[in-house]
Design a protein around this motif. Structure first.
Motif, mmCIF file in Angstrom:
data_model
loop_
_atom_site.group_PDB
_atom_site.id
_atom_site.type_symbol
_atom_site.label_atom_id
_atom_site.label_comp_id
_atom_site.label_asym_id
_atom_site.label_seq_id
_atom_site.Cartn_x
_atom_site.Cartn_y
_atom_site.Cartn_z
ATOM 1 N N ASN A 239 0.823 -1.213 0.000
ATOM 2 C CA ASN A 239 0.000 0.000 0.000
ATOM 3 C C ASN A 239 0.855 1.260 0.000
ATOM 4 O O ASN A 239 0.550 2.229 -0.701
ATOM 5 C CB ASN A 239 -0.926 -0.007 1.219
ATOM 6 C CG ASN A 239 -2.009 -1.062 1.112
ATOM 7 O OD1 ASN A 239 -2.378 -1.476 0.015
ATOM 8 N ND2 ASN A 239 -2.526 -1.514 2.242
ATOM 9 N N SER B 219 -5.619 1.184 1.441
ATOM 10 C CA SER B 219 -6.180 -0.139 1.730
ATOM 11 C C SER B 219 -6.394 -0.969 0.470
ATOM 12 O O SER B 219 -7.370 -1.701 0.364
ATOM 13 C CB SER B 219 -7.484 0.006 2.506
ATOM 14 O OG SER B 219 -8.291 0.976 1.896
ATOM 15 N N LYS C 272 -5.176 -5.802 1.912
ATOM 16 C CA LYS C 272 -5.731 -5.860 3.275
ATOM 17 C C LYS C 272 -4.621 -6.104 4.295
ATOM 18 O O LYS C 272 -3.834 -7.024 4.152
ATOM 19 C CB LYS C 272 -6.745 -6.996 3.379
ATOM 20 C CG LYS C 272 -7.834 -6.950 2.337
ATOM 21 C CD LYS C 272 -9.144 -6.485 2.933
ATOM 22 C CE LYS C 272 -10.276 -6.380 1.928
ATOM 23 N NZ LYS C 272 -9.940 -6.137 0.545
#
Ligand code: GTP
Ligand code: MG
Length: 197
Positions: free
Chosen positions: A41, A48, A51
């Motif tokens: 990320n 997000s 995850k």
């Protein structure tokens, strides 16, 4: 390198189910909870897309992301998650080793190591296994925001000293923090150089 687009492509349970994308691929691997999904990320500047979780064992599949419609970034499950059943652990290990040894488009695997800990046997054995299988890699020390620069330097040197036992040339090394963005530019530049942009 500027990130212009980052999109989830698909998840697969086995390398044979991963689509042929004809693009260079870069994968993130490391112990469960080391920060693979967070680094993904941070690299692409999206909070997000992958995850993340404070409890280990969050990522359970091979997750492919298309970056700039030019290369692929892969979030893998972590190894060494003690709380999994033996059967689940064996399956995950097969998924990971199958992907790493059979994915022909794989250009480089980034092995993530927690900056806070001295060299761990599980990481050293994993790096040795990669070398034995000829998988090209780089070392990424994560969560650098949690340690001092001197501590990080000493830990990197200690790890490289152990790796030198079976590796004639030291692998590329990056210090990173998903929190502060440290190392992001360097890793993207490295990938850019590898794919010729
Ligand atoms: P699995 O998918 O379970 O194998 O874990 P993972 O390696 O993908 O780790 P993940 O990115 O989910 O992060 C695990 C925990 O570490 C989360 O609580 C993150 O917020 C935290 N974390 C990840 N990277 C950093 C970092 O650079 N700095 C700090 N301080 N925390 C981080
Ligand atoms: Mg994850």
């Amino acid at each position: 390198m500027q990130i212009k687009s980052a999109e989830f492509i698909t998840s697969c349970t086995h390398v044979s189910g991963c689509p042929e994308l004809n693009q260079p691929e870069f994968a993130l691997i490391g112990r469960s909870n080391v920060g693979k999904s967070s680094l993904l990320n941070a690299l692409v500047g999206r909070n997000s897309l992958a995850k993340t979780s404070s409890t280990p064992g969050r990522t359970q599949l091979i997750n492919l992301f298309a970056i700039n419609n030019r290369w692929t970034l892969v979030d893998l499950p972590g190894y060494g998650f003690a709380k999994l059943s033996k059967q689940s652990r064996v399956l995950l290990e097969k998924m990971i080793s199958g992907y790493l040894t059979k994915r022909t488009s794989l250009s480089r695997v980034f092995v993530l190591i927690d900056s806070r800990h001295p060299p761990q046997t599980i990481d050293l054995e994993f790096v040795e296994w990669l070398m034995g299988n000829g998988v090209p890699m780089a070392l990424v020390f994560t969560k650098s925001d949690k340690v001092s620069p001197t501590f990080l330097r000493n830990n990197v040197a200690a790890f490289l000293a152990r790796v030198a036992e079976w590796c004639p040339e030291p692998p590329p090394v990056f210090g990173t923090s998903a929190k502060t963005g440290e190392g992001r530019k360097e890793i993207l530049a490295f990938i850019g150089q590898m794919i010729g942009i």
